[in-house]
Scaffold this active site. Structure first.
Site, PDB file in Angstrom:
ATOM      1  N   ASP A  41      40.505  42.176  39.398  1.00 37.98           N
ATOM      2  CA  ASP A  41      40.689  40.805  39.863  1.00 37.98           C
ATOM      3  C   ASP A  41      41.850  40.138  39.132  1.00 37.98           C
ATOM      4  O   ASP A  41      42.217  40.543  38.023  1.00 37.98           O
ATOM      5  CB  ASP A  41      39.431  39.982  39.545  1.00 37.98           C
ATOM      6  CG  ASP A  41      38.307  40.283  40.512  1.00 37.98           C
ATOM      7  OD1 ASP A  41      38.550  41.000  41.498  1.00 37.98           O
ATOM      8  OD2 ASP A  41      37.191  39.794  40.265  1.00 37.98           O
ATOM      9  N   LYS A  63      41.692  37.861  43.900  1.00 34.63           N
ATOM     10  CA  LYS A  63      41.624  36.696  44.758  1.00 34.63           C
ATOM     11  C   LYS A  63      41.529  35.492  43.839  1.00 34.63           C
ATOM     12  O   LYS A  63      40.737  35.454  42.927  1.00 34.63           O
ATOM     13  CB  LYS A  63      40.380  36.751  45.642  1.00 34.63           C
ATOM     14  CG  LYS A  63      40.311  37.987  46.509  1.00 34.63           C
ATOM     15  CD  LYS A  63      39.217  37.883  47.525  1.00 34.63           C
ATOM     16  CE  LYS A  63      37.850  38.011  46.910  1.00 34.63           C
ATOM     17  NZ  LYS A  63      37.441  39.393  46.660  1.00 34.63           N
ATOM     18  N   MET A 177      33.707  28.180  39.490  1.00 32.23           N
ATOM     19  CA  MET A 177      34.869  27.877  40.322  1.00 32.23           C
ATOM     20  C   MET A 177      34.753  26.462  40.901  1.00 32.23           C
ATOM     21  O   MET A 177      34.918  26.232  42.097  1.00 32.23           O
ATOM     22  CB  MET A 177      35.007  28.900  41.463  1.00 32.23           C
ATOM     23  CG  MET A 177      35.022  30.352  41.008  1.00 32.23           C
ATOM     24  SD  MET A 177      36.310  30.721  39.768  1.00 32.23           S
ATOM     25  CE  MET A 177      37.782  30.699  40.766  1.00 32.23           C
TER      26      MET A 177
END
Lengths: 264, 264
Positions: A41, A63, A177
């Site tokens: 990642d 991502k 997030m």
């Protein structure tokens, strides 16, 4: 210990932890060294990747919010193909692979292709953020449950959280997030009944030298999230447990400004 | 990295992870080696303690269900005194110190005594249990939130959980120390509306060679918990995410018997 080797053609989903390479598990470290190819990642930093042996292929498939470099389907396909090629495959993910890592979709693709898969767990961001602030996520009398949610909605969809559950009291809510949605999350939690003065902790880049954190309160969550200047992953933690006074600890590498809270 | 040393008179609360010494973080390993005295829970096994240097004093202060070897107040006092004596103190706890570890009480005692305290996070049992079973705790479409609760009530009290919220759907519920209360927990979750057929995973001694696990369903949770023969810590995980079919993986060291589920 014997599990720290990788059979060719097997895929290990490995938790890289929150960022600090010292917060890798010993098992993750060995698996990273044993890999012939690592799909990682964007959140997995260079200090962690530096552990890989020279010659190991490092393939970023990261991502980040709003910038999807590869579709999930493409990542699934890469994992399957590498395993079929007989590689010793590590799929390296920030935090713990089982927590908001979309591991379910990768495991399903591997299963459908008949590829053996294993998981090496990691330290999840909520644990690291609380540790940095010397706070505990659950506390007798203050929090009887810890709820982990993600602040990212699917593209084009509203954030679909169970606000009544999250606002039910004696609960610590950790929002992964959560930067973009911080103000909206605070609004919904207050609408569901959580007090505006509920303590909140905001941590960006938990455990890294670039870590920034802020102790604030629920009604200032959006302001606080906007006030942190980085563009790293941010976790928001809301609940009475975040109101524990801080024991004497050095503040190196961390700015814990009560400014926003005092201004209210 | 520099944080892996311990200043004399400081107390580090260190997560030992779920049991497998390979699931210690690199930081925890260094702190264990750097300690002059280690106060450890009963759940921290000999393989982890073997990492400490010869000469490090190992002091068990463990609490296990129903067998409290020392009161929390006594443990607090020991930590404070060791720090005042100038020791390099590690308080070693199973899993992550921030998750149901009563760290809040120890941090408060240290703060009141003016002792500097720090936390090193660890891999929590839910992550390890899911990893062993090659399942993910959250999954798009199946679980939008992960709730961690403890199955242990305070002495003489009923288990005080918010059943409606735990049963609210698209939720993975991980119950720590859930063996004794398993049947009652299942009953309450079903009464609150969760389907009897909701998939459940039971894992005892997650990550250890003695690990046993069982894939079952909610209405058989009590039977399943009773069927596992060990007396180690048990985690119960309930939710649709636990129903993911298992990818091809070796079953060494683990018995995943669908027997109880088939009998239903």
């Amino acid at each position: 210990m014997s599990e720290s080797c990788i059979h060719p053609g097997t895929v290990w989903l490995v938790g890289a932890g929150p960022g600090d390479p010292d917060l890798l598990t010993r098992k993750a470290e060995r698996l990273i060294r044993a890999a012939s190819i690592i799909f990682h990642d964007a959140l997995v930093g260079p200090e962690v990747l530096a552990i890989a042996e020279t010659g190991t292929r490092l393939v970023p498939v990261g991502k980040r919010a709003g910038r999807h470099s590869r579709s999930q389907e493409a990542i699934n396909g890469l994992l399957v193909q590498a395993a079929k090629d007989g590689e010793r495959v590590v799929r390296l993910k920030g935090g713990d692979p089982s927590v908001f890592g979309r591991s379910g979709e990768e495991l399903a693709a591997l299963r459908n292709a008949g590829i053996p898969a294993r998981i090496c767990p990691g330290v999840t961001a909520a644990s690291a953020a609380a540790a940095s602030a010397c706070l505990t996520l659950t506390r007798r009398g203050a929090a009887r449950q810890l709820v982990l949610v993600t602040g990212q909605a699917r593209a084009g969809e509203r954030l679909d959280l169970d606000w009544d559950l999250l606002a039910s009291g004696r609960t610590t809510v950790a929002i992964y997030m959560g930067k973009a949605a911080a103000a909206g999350i605070a609004r919904e939690l207050m609408r569901a009944g959580l007090a505006a003065s509920t303590p909140a902790l905001i941590v960006e880049n938990a455990s890294l030298p670039s870590e920034q954190s802020l102790s604030t309160r629920l009604d200032l969550l959006g302001l606080g999230a906007a006030a942190l200047s980085g563009d790293g992953p941010m976790i928001l933690i809301v609940g009475e447990s975040m109101g524990q006074a801080e024991p004497g600890r050095p503040s190196a590498g961390m700015s814990r400004q009560p400014l926003l809270a005092e201004r209210s």
